[in-house]
Design a protein around this motif. Structure first.
Motif, PDB file in Angstrom:
ATOM      1  N   TYR A  54      54.642  24.252  61.142  1.00 52.83           N
ATOM      2  CA  TYR A  54      54.242  23.357  60.062  1.00 52.83           C
ATOM      3  C   TYR A  54      55.460  22.906  59.258  1.00 52.83           C
ATOM      4  CZ  TYR A  54      51.572  21.499  56.128  1.00 52.83           C
ATOM      5  OH  TYR A  54      51.041  20.679  55.173  1.00 52.83           O
ATOM      6  N   GLY A  55      56.424  23.790  59.126  1.00 54.72           N
ATOM      7  CA  GLY A  55      57.620  23.485  58.343  1.00 54.72           C
ATOM      8  C   GLY A  55      58.625  22.600  59.054  1.00 54.72           C
ATOM      9  N   ARG A  56      58.404  22.327  60.316  1.00 58.22           N
ATOM     10  CA  ARG A  56      59.316  21.459  61.069  1.00 58.22           C
ATOM     11  C   ARG A  56      59.076  20.000  60.705  1.00 58.22           C
ATOM     12  NH1 ARG A  56      63.046  24.286  64.377  1.00 58.22           N
ATOM     13  NH2 ARG A  56      62.417  26.439  64.015  1.00 58.22           N
ATOM     14  N   ASN A  57      60.087  19.204  60.871  1.00 58.82           N
ATOM     15  CA  ASN A  57      59.989  17.789  60.498  1.00 58.82           C
ATOM     16  C   ASN A  57      59.436  16.903  61.613  1.00 58.82           C
ATOM     17  OD1 ASN A  57      60.975  18.107  57.891  1.00 58.82           O
ATOM     18  ND2 ASN A  57      63.096  18.013  58.585  1.00 58.82           N
ATOM     19  N   TYR A  58      59.255  17.456  62.774  1.00 53.02           N
ATOM     20  CA  TYR A  58      58.849  16.648  63.914  1.00 53.02           C
ATOM     21  C   TYR A  58      57.536  17.150  64.503  1.00 53.02           C
ATOM     22  CZ  TYR A  58      63.654  15.097  63.567  1.00 53.02           C
ATOM     23  OH  TYR A  58      64.831  14.596  63.093  1.00 53.02           O
ATOM     24  N   THR A  59      56.655  16.220  64.823  1.00 47.83           N
ATOM     25  CA  THR A  59      55.359  16.546  65.400  1.00 47.83           C
ATOM     26  C   THR A  59      55.516  17.316  66.697  1.00 47.83           C
ATOM     27  OG1 THR A  59      54.424  14.561  64.406  1.00 47.83           O
ATOM     28  CG2 THR A  59      53.175  15.552  66.199  1.00 47.83           C
ATOM     29  N   LYS A  60      56.505  16.932  67.496  1.00 53.24           N
ATOM     30  CA  LYS A  60      56.736  17.604  68.773  1.00 53.24           C
ATOM     31  C   LYS A  60      57.085  19.086  68.558  1.00 53.24           C
ATOM     32  CE  LYS A  60      58.407  15.685  73.045  1.00 53.24           C
ATOM     33  NZ  LYS A  60      59.390  14.911  73.751  1.00 53.24           N
ATOM     34  N   ASP A  61      57.917  19.358  67.548  1.00 50.17           N
ATOM     35  CA  ASP A  61      58.266  20.742  67.223  1.00 50.17           C
ATOM     36  C   ASP A  61      57.031  21.511  66.766  1.00 50.17           C
ATOM     37  OD1 ASP A  61      60.937  20.399  67.813  1.00 50.17           O
ATOM     38  OD2 ASP A  61      61.558  20.180  65.712  1.00 50.17           O
ATOM     39  N   TYR A  62      56.246  20.889  65.904  1.00 44.25           N
ATOM     40  CA  TYR A  62      55.035  21.523  65.389  1.00 44.25           C
ATOM     41  C   TYR A  62      54.109  21.883  66.547  1.00 44.25           C
ATOM     42  CZ  TYR A  62      50.945  22.120  62.273  1.00 44.25           C
ATOM     43  OH  TYR A  62      49.855  22.596  61.586  1.00 44.25           O
ATOM     44  N   SER A  63      53.899  20.958  67.442  1.00 46.46           N
ATOM     45  CA  SER A  63      53.044  21.191  68.596  1.00 46.46           C
ATOM     46  C   SER A  63      53.571  22.349  69.446  1.00 46.46           C
ATOM     47  CB  SER A  63      52.945  19.921  69.440  1.00 46.46           C
ATOM     48  OG  SER A  63      52.112  20.144  70.546  1.00 46.46           O
ATOM     49  N   ARG A  64      54.870  22.393  69.630  1.00 51.67           N
ATOM     50  CA  ARG A  64      55.478  23.469  70.431  1.00 51.67           C
ATOM     51  C   ARG A  64      55.244  24.829  69.778  1.00 51.67           C
ATOM     52  NH1 ARG A  64      55.894  26.079  74.506  1.00 51.67           N
ATOM     53  NH2 ARG A  64      57.772  27.245  74.863  1.00 51.67           N
ATOM     54  N   PHE A  65      55.398  24.922  68.471  1.00 49.86           N
ATOM     55  CA  PHE A  65      55.158  26.189  67.785  1.00 49.86           C
ATOM     56  C   PHE A  65      53.685  26.591  67.834  1.00 49.86           C
ATOM     57  CE2 PHE A  65      59.427  25.668  66.240  1.00 49.86           C
ATOM     58  CZ  PHE A  65      59.873  26.969  66.074  1.00 49.86           C
ATOM     59  N   LEU A  66      52.796  25.617  67.800  1.00 54.50           N
ATOM     60  CA  LEU A  66      51.373  25.922  67.949  1.00 54.50           C
ATOM     61  C   LEU A  66      51.081  26.454  69.356  1.00 54.50           C
ATOM     62  CD1 LEU A  66      49.764  22.854  66.127  1.00 54.50           C
ATOM     63  CD2 LEU A  66      49.944  25.215  65.277  1.00 54.50           C
ATOM     64  N   GLN A  67      51.776  25.928  70.348  1.00 55.60           N
ATOM     65  CA  GLN A  67      51.620  26.418  71.716  1.00 55.60           C
ATOM     66  C   GLN A  67      52.146  27.850  71.843  1.00 55.60           C
ATOM     67  OE1 GLN A  67      53.487  23.494  74.244  1.00 55.60           O
ATOM     68  NE2 GLN A  67      52.146  21.885  73.515  1.00 55.60           N
ATOM     69  N   ILE A  68      53.242  28.130  71.149  1.00 57.21           N
ATOM     70  CA  ILE A  68      53.778  29.499  71.139  1.00 57.21           C
ATOM     71  C   ILE A  68      52.780  30.438  70.465  1.00 57.21           C
ATOM     72  CG2 ILE A  68      55.603  30.991  70.198  1.00 57.21           C
ATOM     73  CD1 ILE A  68      57.501  28.510  70.567  1.00 57.21           C
ATOM     74  N   ALA A  69      52.175  29.991  69.357  1.00 51.88           N
ATOM     75  CA  ALA A  69      51.153  30.794  68.678  1.00 51.88           C
ATOM     76  C   ALA A  69      49.992  31.092  69.623  1.00 51.88           C
ATOM     77  CB  ALA A  69      50.655  30.067  67.431  1.00 51.88           C
ATOM     78  N   ARG A  70      49.582  30.078  70.379  1.00 50.54           N
ATOM     79  CA  ARG A  70      48.488  30.264  71.341  1.00 50.54           C
ATOM     80  C   ARG A  70      48.887  31.268  72.420  1.00 50.54           C
ATOM     81  NH1 ARG A  70      46.531  24.929  74.109  1.00 50.54           N
ATOM     82  NH2 ARG A  70      48.603  25.139  75.002  1.00 50.54           N
ATOM     83  N   GLY A  71      50.123  31.176  72.879  1.00 49.68           N
ATOM     84  CA  GLY A  71      50.609  32.141  73.867  1.00 49.68           C
ATOM     85  C   GLY A  71      50.604  33.565  73.330  1.00 49.68           C
ATOM     86  N   SER A  72      50.998  33.728  72.081  1.00 52.13           N
ATOM     87  CA  SER A  72      50.969  35.055  71.446  1.00 52.13           C
ATOM     88  C   SER A  72      49.539  35.561  71.316  1.00 52.13           C
ATOM     89  CB  SER A  72      51.628  34.999  70.064  1.00 52.13           C
ATOM     90  OG  SER A  72      53.002  34.721  70.183  1.00 52.13           O
ATOM     91  N   LEU A  73      48.620  34.657  71.043  1.00 52.05           N
ATOM     92  CA  LEU A  73      47.210  35.024  70.957  1.00 52.05           C
ATOM     93  C   LEU A  73      46.712  35.543  72.307  1.00 52.05           C
ATOM     94  CD1 LEU A  73      44.740  34.872  68.959  1.00 52.05           C
ATOM     95  CD2 LEU A  73      44.181  32.726  70.105  1.00 52.05           C
ATOM     96  N   TYR A  74      47.082  34.847  73.389  1.00 47.56           N
ATOM     97  CA  TYR A  74      46.686  35.283  74.732  1.00 47.56           C
ATOM     98  C   TYR A  74      47.327  36.631  75.077  1.00 47.56           C
ATOM     99  CZ  TYR A  74      44.993  30.494  75.548  1.00 47.56           C
ATOM    100  OH  TYR A  74      44.327  29.289  75.481  1.00 47.56           O
ATOM    101  N   GLU A  75      48.569  36.795  74.665  1.00 48.03           N
ATOM    102  CA  GLU A  75      49.267  38.065  74.894  1.00 48.03           C
ATOM    103  C   GLU A  75      48.519  39.200  74.188  1.00 48.03           C
ATOM    104  OE1 GLU A  75      53.666  40.027  74.000  1.00 48.03           O
ATOM    105  OE2 GLU A  75      53.279  37.951  73.446  1.00 48.03           O
ATOM    106  N   MET A  76      48.128  38.971  72.954  1.00 49.95           N
ATOM    107  CA  MET A  76      47.408  39.977  72.190  1.00 49.95           C
ATOM    108  C   MET A  76      46.053  40.287  72.825  1.00 49.95           C
ATOM    109  SD  MET A  76      45.926  39.911  68.378  1.00 49.95           S
ATOM    110  CE  MET A  76      44.649  38.896  69.053  1.00 49.95           C
ATOM    111  N   GLN A  77      45.341  39.252  73.288  1.00 47.79           N
ATOM    112  CA  GLN A  77      44.050  39.466  73.949  1.00 47.79           C
ATOM    113  C   GLN A  77      44.224  40.367  75.176  1.00 47.79           C
ATOM    114  OE1 GLN A  77      43.008  35.356  74.657  1.00 47.79           O
ATOM    115  NE2 GLN A  77      41.596  35.303  72.930  1.00 47.79           N
ATOM    116  N   THR A  78      45.286  40.132  75.920  1.00 47.77           N
ATOM    117  CA  THR A  78      45.566  40.941  77.109  1.00 47.77           C
ATOM    118  C   THR A  78      45.840  42.392  76.727  1.00 47.77           C
ATOM    119  OG1 THR A  78      46.439  39.012  78.273  1.00 47.77           O
ATOM    120  CG2 THR A  78      47.101  41.185  79.111  1.00 47.77           C
ATOM    121  N   GLN A  79      46.625  42.581  75.673  1.00 43.90           N
ATOM    122  CA  GLN A  79      46.946  43.936  75.221  1.00 43.90           C
ATOM    123  C   GLN A  79      45.704  44.664  74.696  1.00 43.90           C
ATOM    124  OE1 GLN A  79      49.906  42.578  72.517  1.00 43.90           O
ATOM    125  NE2 GLN A  79      51.497  42.489  74.087  1.00 43.90           N
ATOM    126  N   ILE A  80      44.809  43.937  74.055  1.00 42.62           N
ATOM    127  CA  ILE A  80      43.548  44.533  73.600  1.00 42.62           C
ATOM    128  C   ILE A  80      42.690  44.928  74.809  1.00 42.62           C
ATOM    129  CG2 ILE A  80      41.349  44.028  72.428  1.00 42.62           C
ATOM    130  CD1 ILE A  80      43.689  44.652  70.501  1.00 42.62           C
TER     131      ILE A  80
END
Length: 117
Positions: A54-80
């Motif tokens: 959200y703090g990035r100045n570019y939409t592309k960066d924001y989208s990439r960080f949201l994708q990383i967040a989603r990846g971390s969510l999937y990682e956590m689901q797997t660990q659970i």
């Protein structure tokens, strides 16, 4: 919107972190530096990446960080899921976590799709 703190997905993911930390207190002590540590890191990564993107100045960066967040969510689901298979966590706790992760996942997917150029 004035801040990432106004995002429902960020607030839901913060609730998820709180839930995870509460449930992890029930895990065996020998997992403190194993699954517990991994699950904590992946869960904290979700709201952290939403905020950083959200703090990035570019939409592309924001989208990439949201994708990383989603990846971390999937990682956590797997660990659970692994924790469930090892009987470290109850079915009821797994359901509560997965219900909340599904909400966060849908919100992340929606936000990522809205940002596509």
């Amino acid at each position: 919107m004035k801040s990432y703190r106004d995002l429902i997905v960020w607030n839901k993911s913060m609730s998820l972190v709180t839930l995870i930390y509460t449930i992890l207190k029930k895990f065996p002590d020998e997992e403190k530096f194993g699954l517990v540590s991994q699950i904590k890191r992946s869960s904290v990564s979700v709201p952290s990446n939403i905020a950083e993107g959200y703090g990035r100045n570019y939409t592309k960066d924001y989208s990439r960080f949201l994708q990383i967040a989603r990846g971390s969510l999937y990682e956590m689901q797997t660990q659970i899921e692994i924790s469930k298979n090892l009987n470290f966590i109850s079915e009821m706790d797994v359901k509560e976590i997965f219900d909340l992760t599904l909400e966060v996942e849908k919100m992340l997917n929606s936000l990522i799709n809205k940002l596509k150029v």
